[in-house]
Design an enzyme around this catalytic site. Structure first.
Site, PDB file in Angstrom:
ATOM      1  N   ASP A  47      44.064  32.413 122.578  1.00  0.00           N
ATOM      2  CA  ASP A  47      45.338  31.848 122.138  1.00  0.00           C
ATOM      3  C   ASP A  47      46.451  32.042 123.167  1.00  0.00           C
ATOM      4  OD1 ASP A  47      44.329  31.100 119.581  1.00  0.00           O
ATOM      5  OD2 ASP A  47      44.491  33.184 118.950  1.00  0.00           O
ATOM      6  N   ASP A 105      46.515  29.649 114.377  1.00  0.00           N
ATOM      7  CA  ASP A 105      45.110  30.019 114.446  1.00  0.00           C
ATOM      8  C   ASP A 105      44.647  30.347 113.030  1.00  0.00           C
ATOM      9  OD1 ASP A 105      42.639  30.778 115.640  1.00  0.00           O
ATOM     10  OD2 ASP A 105      43.233  32.878 115.481  1.00  0.00           O
ATOM     11  N   ASP A 154      45.983  35.406 117.680  1.00  0.00           N
ATOM     12  CA  ASP A 154      45.741  36.834 117.894  1.00  0.00           C
ATOM     13  C   ASP A 154      44.703  37.103 118.968  1.00  0.00           C
ATOM     14  OD1 ASP A 154      43.509  35.911 116.619  1.00  0.00           O
ATOM     15  OD2 ASP A 154      43.468  37.443 115.056  1.00  0.00           O
TER      16      ASP A 154
END
Length: 916
Positions: free
Chosen positions: A658, A345, A654
């Protein structure tokens, strides 16, 4: 379902179809009509109660977990433990209670560890439910109410204000300067501005400006919206279902161990059956043949393998914890070492998650700003030199910084040892940039007190504030900040490089904006105007006649240590791919800075992925390096596509968005500080410093763990195979057994374990990150390792069988022959350990003066084994238990000499299959 196909039936008739509506495509009136609500009075209490009974509470439903006893018993369902349990049963049949207790104890430890690790993962859905439970302000029967979010039903009219957590998925009916932080859901790094206008059907989730979603936060403004989805039907609820449906894959290590263990089971049973049949065919007593078969089974079972795997992984966990990586599942240690792709990410993982002004254009000049985050550390530079604000020529820069500081509703404060933002990240970046020039909010607001404000509204794309400039002269000053389109049309002049007013060139400014945007910067424009003293500010005051001050380019910058970590991973043959919900342009700019991608062909958007078939999607997953504006389902799909191509995938993240991909990946890596609780619960590993650089350290440790495991297997299996060959050949030749079952247990459970344990403590090689990842399709016993095992096994067999036969023929003393054969094998084990460990090389390095830690564990293991073997051979009590006899000094030297040649064999094998 679009507006053209919506029926105007009552709520009860359309309830079953509500999940199919594309609410963002409908006008406000049509949404209210479809949900049979009222745009001002909301639902009646009676209707709300009826709907609550019909549809249930607004909370996520987690799947029912297994009972504790069932989870505990399922831990025994492993082929490796079958072997260990078999060894325990065999030992019980031999009435050796101590060894049986040791075997069953090792089994129980493995089961308990597995049970604890699995229990930790049960909280993912519960954490997600907790994340979206809140209170809501709503209107029912025309009256404002404050209720738990669980009480919301479809059609409820909800009021939102700054600081609120969105309690359900809402279609907005009216907004006033609304900005919503959707980063946990979409990955968008800055708050999203909201509006009410209908949108096209194909509008991606992250760009549906007329919708707000459960679990998001209102960072600015106010709004009124109608509930269109609750509980599992919300976008967050859909992610919850994805978490439940995603497969929790086994790691490469557990897959290989399972495969190897099953094969070993079949081999052991087959050899035992062959031994029994051959013995009976030779006319032996079935009792003697049965004992011989038991000896073969005991010799073939690597009792120490489960223990050494657990110990090696546990040591890897400890080492990673010291390097800021917490492992929640033991096999994940090795998985990182074999990872071929890291899908990361962007926001908060590769970047600072703190918006920062990096470029300023003012007075026709270009400035850069050093420093990152909200700390006032850095300078404003021109031509790589600090700006001297005492000199002439920087009036436009100073004015644009003042505008960013005064036309601002946020502030930065010091607390808990760091600078913290109270407000929106974009405004925080403007405050910090001004602070770096020596401007402070408190002083400037005292000097130019605010009189009135026009808050930001998405339809106007600007914010304006009016301040008292000179009361004696009767002057106020207005500052504007907003999009370039909104600002430049109101300006006709600008400051030049000398600080003089000059005619504005809109085309030149637009060119500067394009240049900043191509670097992934979010561009804000600033303007000012002096007006006569007045007490209120209206839009007519700023329609024209403004002075353009400049542009500030803002970005969430990459972490410097993350850039180095990405480069280290790439040097180690690991692909790093960025998967984010942010804009493609911003994501690509960050990726280029980090060296993740180099061409536009490596960048794909969620909209592009949605239009691909499976083959095209798989190809894009393999070739792409940046995936922007992707939905949670697409993140999950990307991970699966890479796994189907044989990649070992690590996924970092985070946010709530996700979590499904974290669980699906071979190893999920969550941020321990800023990560959402559901992301942490879904992950295999947590980074305690939220730093991508810690992943590189974890990969390094993981590779070291796998190498230590290979060493342990290369050391342990030749002992078992050598013993098995000895028993099998003795039976086939019809000779006396060179080694007894109880003696085999001694070797396997004492000598071998004492010598193999030090391999778990081996320091990692300095070349571990200079080599590509191992082939994920590689079997546990690869070609080189298998050849090594066979070669050492043959040598061990020659030692046992040869020494036994030589001593037996020269002395006729079976106990002496067996004692010398066993000690010869132990000597060979000691020399082989020294050949494959880093103990001797590290001693040499230490002598040369370099500060490389010495691996003392092998020395300790060798000393322990020497003491145990002396007791085994020389102590009368041990002689009685194990049917051994004391050795003379010469006989002991012979045993040592017999084992020495293994050093030369190991040296040759190291040339073809290096273990370090």
């Amino acid at each position: 379902m679009t507006a053209d196909t919506i029926a105007t039936n009552t709520f009860a008739q359309t309830t079953k179809d509500l999940l199919n509506y594309e609410w963002h495509t409908l006008g406000e009136q049509k949404v209210v009509q479809t949900l049979a609500s009222h745009p001002e009075a909301g639902l009646t209490h009676e209707e709300a109660t009826k709907r609550h009974q019909q549809m249930g509470a607004n909370q996520l439903t987690g799947k029912s977990g297994k009972s504790s006893w069932l989870r505990f018993l399922e831990q025994f369902n492993q082929p490796l433990l079958y072997i260990l349990l078999t060894a325990g049963v065999v030992t019980l049949l031999l009435r050796d209670w101590l060894d049986a207790g040791v075997i069953f104890g090792v089994t129980l430890i493995n089961v308990i560890i597995g049970y604890i690790q699995e229990s930790k993962a049960e909280g993912a859905i519960a954490a997600l439910s907790k994340a979206v439970t809140t209170e809501a302000t709503l209107i029912r029967d025309g009256q404002k109410n404050r209720l738990a979010s669980t009480e919301l039903v479809l059609g409820d009219l909800v009021l939102l204000a700054s600081g609120d957590k969105v309690p359900a998925d809402l279609r907005l009916l009216s907004v006033r300067g609304l900005q919503v932080d959707e980063s946990a859901l979409t990955g968008e790094s800055v708050p999203v501005e909201k509006a009410t206008a209908s949108l096209a059907v194909e509008t991606p989730l992250a760009e549906r400006s007329n919708m707000v979603y459960a679990g998001s936060f209102v960072s600015f403004g106010q709004a009124e919206g109608i509930v269109v989805a609750i509980a599992d039907a919300t976008e967050t609820g859909r992610i919850s279902q994805l978490i439940e449906s995603s497969t929790n894959l086994k790691t490469p290590l557990t897959r290989n161990i399972d495969k190897f263990s099953k094969s070993l089971l079949y081999v052991i049973l087959g050899l035992a059956a062959l031994t029994f049949a051959v013995g009976l065919g030779q006319g032996e007593s079935w009792i003697d043949v049965f004992k011989a078969s038991v000896a073969l089974v005991v010799s073939a079972i690597p009792e120490g393998l489960p223990a050494i795997v657990t110990v090696t992984l546990a040591i890897g966990v400890s080492r990673m914890a010291r390097r800021k990586a917490i492992i929640r599942k033991l096999p994940a240690v090795e998985t990182l070492g074999s990872t071929t792709v890291i899908c990361s990410d962007k926001t908060g993982t590769l970047t600072e998650n703190q918006m920062t002004v990096q470029k300023i254009y003012a007075g026709g000049q270009h400035y850069t700003v050093s420093g990152i985050g909200y700390a006032p550390d850095g300078e404003i530079l021109i031509n790589q030199q600090p700006v001297d604000f005492n000199a002439d020529g920087h009036i436009a820069l100073w004015e644009s910084l003042e505008a960013g500081l005064l036309c601002n509703d946020s502030h930065i404060e010091w607390g808990d040892g760091q600078w913290n933002l109270v407000g929106t990240p974009t405004e925080g970046a403007l405050i910090t940039a001004a602070n770096k020039a020596g401007l402070t909010q408190a002083n400037l607001e005292q000097e130019l007190p605010r009189i009135d404000t026009i808050p930001f509204e998405s339809q106007f794309q600007y914010m304006a504030t009016m301040h008292e400039l000179d009361a004696k002269r009767g002057l106020n000053v207005i500052y504007l900040k907003g999009s370039i389109e909104a600002i430049i049309q109101r300006c006709d002049r600008m400051f030049d490089a000398q600080g003089q007013l000059a005619r504005l060139n809109p085309a030149a400014v637009q060119q500067e904006v394009a240049g900043m945007a191509n670097q992934g910067l979010r561009v804000l424009a600033f303007a000012t105007k002096e007006v006569a003293t007045k007490r209120s500010l209206d839009r007519n005051d700023i329609d024209q006649g403004l002075v353009f001050l400049g542009l500030q380019g803002i970005i969430d910058p990459p972490r410097e240590e993350a850039i180095a970590a990405v480069n280290a991973c790439q040097s180690a043959g690991i692909q790093v791919k960025m998967i984010t919900g942010d804009h493609a342009l911003t994501a690509a700019a960050i990726a280029r800075q980090m060296g993740i991608c180099s061409t536009e062909a490596q960048v794909f958007t969620g909209q592009q992925l949605a239009q691909m078939d499976e083959r095209e999607f798989a190809q894009a997953a393999e070739q792409g390096m940046v995936f922007a504006r992707v939905a949670p389902e697409q993140k999950l799909h990307l991970v699966k596509a890479l796994q189907l191509r044989g990649e070992i995938v690590a996924m970092t993240g985070d946010g709530v968005n996700d979590a499904p991909a974290l669980k699906q990946a071979d190893i999920g890596v969550a941020m321990g500080i800023a990560g959402a609780e559901v992301a942490k619960e879904s992950a295999d590993m947590l980074l305690t410093d939220d730093n991508f650089a810690s992943i590189e350290a974890a990969v390094e440790e993981g590779r070291g763990v796998y190498r230590n495991l290979r060493k342990a297997i290369a050391f342990l299996l030749p002992i078992n195979v050598g013993e098995s060959m000895t028993i099998l050949i003795a039976i086939l030749l019809g000779t006396v057994l060179p080694i007894l079952p109880i003696q085999i247990l001694w070797l396997n459970m004492v000598s071998s374990v004492a010598l193999i344990a030090p391999l778990a403590f081996e320091p990692k090689s300095g070349q571990v990150m200079q080599q590509p990842p191992r082939n994920p399709r590689e079997r546990l016993l690869s070609g080189g390792l298998l050849q090594r095992i066979i070669a050492i096994s043959v040598f061990n067999w020659l030692v046992i069988f040869g020494v036994f036969q030589w001593v037996l023929q020269t002395t006729g003393n079976e106990p002496l022959a067996r004692t010398m054969a066993i000690n010869g094998l132990v000597a060979a084990e000691v020399f082989y350990l020294l050949s494959i460990s880093q103990f001797l090389p590290s001693l040499v390095v230490r002598i040369q003066g370099k500060r490389t830690p010495v691996a003392y564990a092998p020395a300790i293991g060798i000393v322990v084994v020497v003491i145990l073997q002396c007791l085994f051979s020389q102590w009368s009590m041990m002689n009685q238990v194990f049917d051994t006899t004391p050795l003379t000094f010469i006989q002991a030297l012979i045993c040592i000499g017999v084992g020495l040649p293994v050093v030369f064999i190991a040296f040759i094998l190291q040339r073809f299959d290096p273990l370090n």
